[in-house]
Scaffold this motif. Structure first.
Motif, PDB file in Angstrom:
ATOM      1  N   THR A  35       5.263  -6.937  -3.794  1.00  0.00           N
ATOM      2  CA  THR A  35       3.811  -6.798  -3.759  1.00  0.00           C
ATOM      3  C   THR A  35       3.154  -6.986  -5.120  1.00  0.00           C
ATOM      4  O   THR A  35       1.930  -6.943  -5.225  1.00  0.00           O
ATOM      5  N   GLU A  40      -6.383 -10.626  -5.693  1.00  0.00           N
ATOM      6  CA  GLU A  40      -7.057  -9.999  -4.546  1.00  0.00           C
ATOM      7  C   GLU A  40      -6.912 -10.831  -3.274  1.00  0.00           C
ATOM      8  O   GLU A  40      -6.710 -10.284  -2.195  1.00  0.00           O
ATOM      9  N   LEU A  43      -3.551 -10.180  -1.857  1.00  0.00           N
ATOM     10  CA  LEU A  43      -3.458  -8.855  -1.242  1.00  0.00           C
ATOM     11  C   LEU A  43      -4.165  -8.792   0.107  1.00  0.00           C
ATOM     12  O   LEU A  43      -3.862  -7.930   0.928  1.00  0.00           O
ATOM     13  N   ARG A  44      -5.102  -9.694   0.341  1.00  0.00           N
ATOM     14  CA  ARG A  44      -5.884  -9.704   1.591  1.00  0.00           C
ATOM     15  C   ARG A  44      -5.330 -10.666   2.633  1.00  0.00           C
ATOM     16  O   ARG A  44      -5.767 -10.658   3.781  1.00  0.00           O
ATOM     17  N   GLY A  55      -2.131  -5.573   0.414  1.00  0.00           N
ATOM     18  CA  GLY A  55      -2.929  -4.467  -0.115  1.00  0.00           C
ATOM     19  C   GLY A  55      -2.910  -3.263   0.807  1.00  0.00           C
ATOM     20  O   GLY A  55      -2.789  -2.122   0.358  1.00  0.00           O
ATOM     21  N   LYS A  59      -1.269   0.543  -0.049  1.00  0.00           N
ATOM     22  CA  LYS A  59      -2.031   1.793   0.104  1.00  0.00           C
ATOM     23  C   LYS A  59      -1.425   2.664   1.200  1.00  0.00           C
ATOM     24  O   LYS A  59      -1.388   3.891   1.080  1.00  0.00           O
ATOM     25  N   GLY A  98      -7.287  -0.727   1.739  1.00  0.00           N
ATOM     26  CA  GLY A  98      -6.246  -1.357   0.934  1.00  0.00           C
ATOM     27  C   GLY A  98      -6.371  -2.864   0.906  1.00  0.00           C
ATOM     28  O   GLY A  98      -6.012  -3.509  -0.079  1.00  0.00           O
ATOM     29  N   PRO A 103      -5.915  -5.300  -7.010  1.00  0.00           N
ATOM     30  CA  PRO A 103      -4.490  -5.059  -7.282  1.00  0.00           C
ATOM     31  C   PRO A 103      -4.223  -3.820  -8.130  1.00  0.00           C
ATOM     32  O   PRO A 103      -3.320  -3.040  -7.815  1.00  0.00           O
ATOM     33  N   VAL A 106      -4.794  -0.478  -5.929  1.00  0.00           N
ATOM     34  CA  VAL A 106      -3.776  -0.122  -4.928  1.00  0.00           C
ATOM     35  C   VAL A 106      -2.427   0.157  -5.574  1.00  0.00           C
ATOM     36  O   VAL A 106      -1.739   1.110  -5.195  1.00  0.00           O
TER      37      VAL A 106
END
Length: 185
Positions: A35, A40, A43-44, A55, A59, A98, A103, A106
């Motif tokens: 991870t 961003e 993460l999405r 993300g 979280k 999350g 980044p 989280v």
């Protein structure tokens, strides 16, 4: 991310507790590697028919660390952000937010939860041993042992490392089972 002070590798562990904690640390390290280093958008990102994101996973595992180890194992409090989150309005709050958090946010939350958990687990094992009771009781009246809670967390990480593997490959092609030797979290 900070360097892990974790236990010896599973092959070097001398006690059952060291072995369990070594496997947990290996899963944490692999998860951190899977991870880390994405922006961003990474993460999405989702894959296939799932709405799961890296993300959200990060979280979620911060919450799992807190819930299983600080609260259920040791009998502590959740603390922020968990106590102020509105889980009634959004039962998937950690997943939803999350996917929106950056980044550093989280990963910082997860790292803080892991750092807290390491101290909690060490203290609980010293106090109760692996056969001692956790600080909660299941609805059926059974109280799990310290060992059972640690094994449950290992299983939770193992499942989510697999999810992270699929998501990360979809984001930028990173594949592999273990973090490189020079990776630190």
């Amino acid at each position: 991310m900070s360097e892990s002070p974790g236990p010896p590798s599973p092959a070097q562990a001398r006690t059952e507790a060291e072995s369990l904690l070594a496997v947990l640390e290996r899963n944490r390290r692999t998860f951190a590697w899977k991870t880390s280093g994405v922006d961003e958008a990474g993460l999405r990102a989702t894959t296939a028919a799932s709405s799961m994101t890296l993300g959200g996973l990060v979280k979620h595992l911060a919450l799992v660390e807190t819930d299983w180890l600080a609260v259920k194992l040791a009998g502590g409090e959740y603390g922020d952000p968990w106590e102020t989150a509105d889980f009634d309005a959004d039962p998937d709050w950690e997943w939803t937010t999350g996917a929106l958090d950056g980044p550093q946010a989280v990963h910082g939350l997860w790292q803080a939860a892991v750092d807290r958990s390491r101290g909690v687990v060490t203290a609980v094992i010293e106090e109760r041993g692996l056969d001692g009771p956790a600080s909660f009781t299941w609805p059926d009246g059974q109280t799990p042992t310290v060992r059972a809670v640690i094994l449950d967390l290992i299983e939770e990480y193992a499942r989510h490392v697999g999810h992270a593997d699929l998501l990360r490959e979809a984001v930028d092609g990173r594949v592999g089972e273990d973090a490189p030797d020079d990776f630190r979290f």
